[in-house]
Design an enzyme around this catalytic site. Structure first.
Site, short mmCIF file in Angstrom:
data_model
loop_
_atom_site.label_atom_id
_atom_site.label_comp_id
_atom_site.label_asym_id
_atom_site.label_seq_id
_atom_site.Cartn_x
_atom_site.Cartn_y
_atom_site.Cartn_z
N LYS A 34 18.21 3.11 -7.54
CA LYS A 34 18.19 1.66 -7.28
C LYS A 34 18.04 0.87 -8.58
O LYS A 34 18.61 -0.20 -8.74
CB LYS A 34 17.09 1.32 -6.28
CG LYS A 34 15.84 0.70 -6.86
CD LYS A 34 14.86 0.27 -5.84
CE LYS A 34 13.43 0.37 -6.32
NZ LYS A 34 13.07 -0.42 -7.48
N SER B 102 5.70 -4.17 -9.10
CA SER B 102 6.98 -3.68 -8.60
C SER B 102 7.99 -3.69 -9.74
O SER B 102 7.84 -4.44 -10.71
CB SER B 102 7.50 -4.59 -7.49
OG SER B 102 6.60 -4.64 -6.42
N CYS C 89 13.55 5.30 -7.15
CA CYS C 89 13.60 4.46 -8.34
C CYS C 89 14.89 4.55 -9.17
O CYS C 89 15.54 3.54 -9.39
CB CYS C 89 12.40 4.76 -9.23
SG CYS C 89 10.86 4.29 -8.42
N GLY D 158 1.06 1.10 -4.96
CA GLY D 158 -0.13 0.32 -4.68
C GLY D 158 -1.36 1.16 -4.37
O GLY D 158 -2.45 0.90 -4.90
N GLN E 28 15.82 19.54 -17.96
CA GLN E 28 16.03 20.64 -17.02
C GLN E 28 17.21 20.31 -16.11
O GLN E 28 17.21 19.28 -15.45
CB GLN E 28 14.78 20.87 -16.15
CG GLN E 28 13.62 21.55 -16.87
CD GLN E 28 12.88 20.58 -17.77
OE1 GLN E 28 12.75 19.42 -17.44
NE2 GLN E 28 12.41 21.06 -18.91
N ALA E 29 18.16 21.23 -16.11
CA ALA E 29 19.31 21.02 -15.22
C ALA E 29 18.85 21.19 -13.77
O ALA E 29 17.92 21.94 -13.49
CB ALA E 29 20.40 22.02 -15.53
N ALA F 211 0.84 -1.21 0.00
CA ALA F 211 0.00 0.00 0.00
C ALA F 211 0.87 1.25 0.00
O ALA F 211 0.68 2.16 0.79
CB ALA F 211 -0.91 -0.02 1.22
N LEU G 205 4.32 5.42 -13.34
CA LEU G 205 3.92 6.73 -12.80
C LEU G 205 5.15 7.46 -12.26
O LEU G 205 6.14 6.85 -11.86
CB LEU G 205 2.87 6.57 -11.69
CG LEU G 205 3.26 5.94 -10.34
CD1 LEU G 205 3.98 6.89 -9.42
CD2 LEU G 205 2.02 5.42 -9.66
N1 LIG Z 1 7.45 5.22 -6.11
C1 LIG Z 1 7.42 5.33 -7.41
O1 LIG Z 1 7.37 6.41 -7.98
C2 LIG Z 1 7.44 4.09 -8.27
C3 LIG Z 1 7.07 4.20 -9.62
C4 LIG Z 1 7.08 3.06 -10.41
C5 LIG Z 1 7.47 1.84 -9.85
N2 LIG Z 1 7.84 1.78 -8.55
C6 LIG Z 1 8.21 0.46 -8.02
O2 LIG Z 1 7.06 -0.06 -7.34
C7 LIG Z 1 7.47 -0.81 -6.18
C8 LIG Z 1 6.80 -0.23 -4.95
O3 LIG Z 1 7.27 1.10 -4.79
P1 LIG Z 1 6.63 2.08 -3.71
O4 LIG Z 1 7.28 3.40 -3.91
O5 LIG Z 1 5.15 1.97 -3.76
O6 LIG Z 1 7.16 1.40 -2.37
P2 LIG Z 1 6.70 1.74 -0.89
O7 LIG Z 1 7.85 1.46 -0.03
O8 LIG Z 1 6.06 3.10 -0.83
O9 LIG Z 1 5.52 0.69 -0.60
C9 LIG Z 1 5.74 -0.69 -0.56
C10 LIG Z 1 4.80 -1.29 0.49
O10 LIG Z 1 4.95 -2.71 0.45
C11 LIG Z 1 4.76 -3.19 1.79
N3 LIG Z 1 5.31 -4.54 1.92
C12 LIG Z 1 6.61 -4.93 1.92
N4 LIG Z 1 6.69 -6.27 2.04
C13 LIG Z 1 5.43 -6.73 2.13
C14 LIG Z 1 4.86 -8.03 2.26
N5 LIG Z 1 5.63 -9.12 2.31
N6 LIG Z 1 3.51 -8.14 2.31
C15 LIG Z 1 2.72 -7.04 2.24
N7 LIG Z 1 3.21 -5.79 2.11
C16 LIG Z 1 4.53 -5.63 2.04
C17 LIG Z 1 5.48 -2.16 2.64
O11 LIG Z 1 5.03 -2.21 3.98
C18 LIG Z 1 5.12 -0.86 1.92
O12 LIG Z 1 3.98 -0.24 2.50
C19 LIG Z 1 8.99 -0.77 -6.17
O13 LIG Z 1 9.48 -1.89 -6.83
C20 LIG Z 1 9.30 0.49 -6.97
O14 LIG Z 1 10.56 0.42 -7.59
C21 LIG Z 1 7.81 2.87 -7.74
#
Ligand SMILES: NC(=O)c1ccc[n+]([C@@H]2O[C@H](COP(=O)([O-])OP(=O)(O)OC[C@H]3O[C@@H](n4cnc5c(N)ncnc54)[C@H](O)[C@@H]3O)[C@@H](O)[C@H]2O)c1
Length: 476
Positions: free
Chosen positions: A283, A136, A280, A22, A271-272, A18, A169
């Site tokens: 990593k 993810s 993201c 999510g 944009q500089a 979440a 996103l």
């Molecule tokens: N943040 C961004 O802008 C973005 C954009 C595109 C893709 N992503 C990718 O999406 C994925 C999630 O990113 P995010 O920013 O939402 O991460 P986040 O850390 O905000 O949220 C991840 C959630 O997963 C939960 N979690 C972890 N292990 C768990 C388990 N075993 N069971 C249930 N819940 C669990 C955590 O408690 C956390 O709330 C990553 O792989 C990231 O690289 C992120």
């Protein structure tokens, strides 16, 4: 309930994780598919409580309204993971995939432990067929790992299809990106066409058909890593040119325009700035470096490593520039830091350039008065905790820009929040120690106007007055 063109019916979509992906993704899907039930589950009960409160754990323009409209109707936030798995037709996995410990040469593998645990749980709990969707960002061929765990741990006769549907996103514009995506990629192995069509039927509620692209599973996984790597590379590319601009007396905005008008290059993301941050880009490049090294592709790994090095160097250069222009020690100097989030439009300060820049300024003995409109105080403190042990008294967190500015000698703009453009600069100048400096890490402000008011103004990608260091011998 959503029927797809093969007659399959989707009633229950679940999202595990979440977070920044999510929560907003499920909210937009719930808005667009009012007859489908969406449940977002997480192991973090505090996060779930926040999603169920008026104070959502993620700030994105427009998100509050959507959650308020759908929560309790067809959008539920819960910690009951097993129940969510049981009646799901589709399970989206949006768990964080942070970097494992970094090896200087090898990059860093993505930590898939959370994903593996959760897939194990799905296998143990599920009693009927489900579509498992990777949302993810994961290394290429994670789909294999997921399928193997499911196969080895599932109840007899329960089948799964595994799809990759990476999220593209961008924080700060997440809701717009989700409502009007450039593309939705659905990747699957041969034989999963039915499942791909089911997922397509969800998106086709609001995404034009031509923007929903299907492809192989490994291509889809790699397309996400490659997209982030290329976006980050673009930031490092323009930032590298900004360093040249500052030295030769060119202006990065003009150079970027000159480049961006070429249709092959395009004008966006040129944009500089003080560098990229967030969870993201960094990593995912580390993960790409790891993948390349693991495949024996050393040149590829080194190529991407340079994008990260350039980013680091841009942050250091910003601090050096402050020190050079002020021409003296920063010990005891009061600096107003405006902006701490890794970009505007979000309260996310994970891996923000501001952390590194503030740490360096603290080390120089500066007193920092930090203001960000969205980043919570404790997040700022957490980010700087390593540097604060003996420097607690140097950090002050303010709740408006003027409190940070009054009594400061330097302003450092570290996030491009539009509200900083609306600051009353006459008032700000009158409240600052003179000579007053503005270091603009995002080229957000009108430098000429500030100079007319008496500020020393310096922005990334433009030399300061008389600051060009063009050595004559280059042309001799
Ligand atoms: N943040 C961004 O802008 C973005 C954009 C595109 C893709 N992503 C990718 O999406 C994925 C999630 O990113 P995010 O920013 O939402 O991460 P986040 O850390 O905000 O949220 C991840 C959630 O997963 C939960 N979690 C972890 N292990 C768990 C388990 N075993 N069971 C249930 N819940 C669990 C955590 O408690 C956390 O709330 C990553 O792989 C990231 O690289 C992120």
């Amino acid at each position: 309930m959503v029927s797809c063109n093969r007659g399959a019916v989707v009633s229950n979509v679940r999202c595990i994780g979440a977070g920044y992906v999510g929560g907003p993704t499920s909210a937009v899907m719930a808005l667009k598919c009012p007859k489908v039930q969406f449940t977002v589950v997480d192991i973090d009960s505090k996060r779930i409580d926040a999603w169920n409160s008026d104070n959502l754990p993620v700030y994105e323009a427009g998100l509050d309204d959507i959650v308020r409209a759908r929560r309790g109707v067809n959008l539920i936030f819960s910690t009951d993971i097993d129940n969510a798995i049981l009646d799901a037709d589709i399970i989206m996995i949006a768990i964080n995939t942070p970097s494992m410990e970094k090896d200087d040469r090898l990059g860093a593998a993505a930590d898939l432990r959370g994903i593996k645990q959760c897939i194990q749980r799905i296998a143990q709990v599920a009693r009927h067929y489900k579509i498992i969707v990777e949302r993810s960002t994961v290394p290429c061929r994670t789909g294999d790992i997921i399928s193997n765990i499911l196969r080895e741990n599932c109840h007899p006769g329960v089948n799964f299809d595994v799809l990759s549907n990476p999220e593209f996103l961008s924080e700060g514009s997440a809701i717009r990106d989700l409502l009007y995506p450039d593309r939705v990629i659905i990747g699957g192995l041969d034989g999963t066409e039915g499942a791909q069509n089911v997922l397509r039927s969800i998106y086709s509620r609001w995404v034009p058909e031509e923007r929903i692209v299907t492809m192989g599973l490994w291509s889809s996984e790699l397309a996400k890593l490659a997209s982030n790597a290329m976006l980050a590379q673009r930031v490092s590319s323009i930032n590298s040119i900004s360093a040249v601009c500052e030295a030769v007396g060119a202006d990065i905005t003009e150079v970027a325009r000159g480049c961006g008008l070429d249709a092959r290059i395009g004008s966006q993301f040129l944009q500089a700035s003080v560098g990229f941050g967030g969870t993201c880009f960094h990593k995912d490049i580390l993960s790409l470096i790891w993948l390349s090294e693991s495949l024996g592709l050393r040149d590829v790994a080194e190529y991407w490593d340079q994008v990260l090095k350039m980013n680091e160097s841009q942050m250091c250069r910003f601090v050096r520039r402050i020190m050079n222009e002020v021409e003296g020690s920063l010990e005891g100097t009061r600096i107003a830091v405006l902006g701490f989030a890794f970009k505007s439009g979000t309260g996310d300060a994970r891996n923000t350039p501001a952390t590194q820049i503030c740490n360096q300024l603290l080390r120089q003995g500066a007193n920092l008065f930090i203001y960000d409109p969205k980043v919570p105080d404790e997040q700022i403190r957490d980010n700087l905790a390593g540097e604060l042990d003996s420097r607690e008294s140097q950090l002050h967190i303010c709740h408006n820009a003027y409190d940070a500015i009054a009594g400061s000698q330097i302003i450092a703009i570290l996030t491009a929040w539009k509200e900083f453009q609306a600051i009353d600069w006459v008032k700000a100048h009158s409240q600052m120690i003179q000579p007053a400096y503005v270091f603009d890490g995002h080229r957000l402000l009108d430098g000429l106007s500030l100079e007319r008011l008496g500020f020393h103004y310096a922005s990334v990608g433009t030399p300061s007055k008389g600051g060009s260091k063009y050595p004559n011998h280059i042309l001799e």
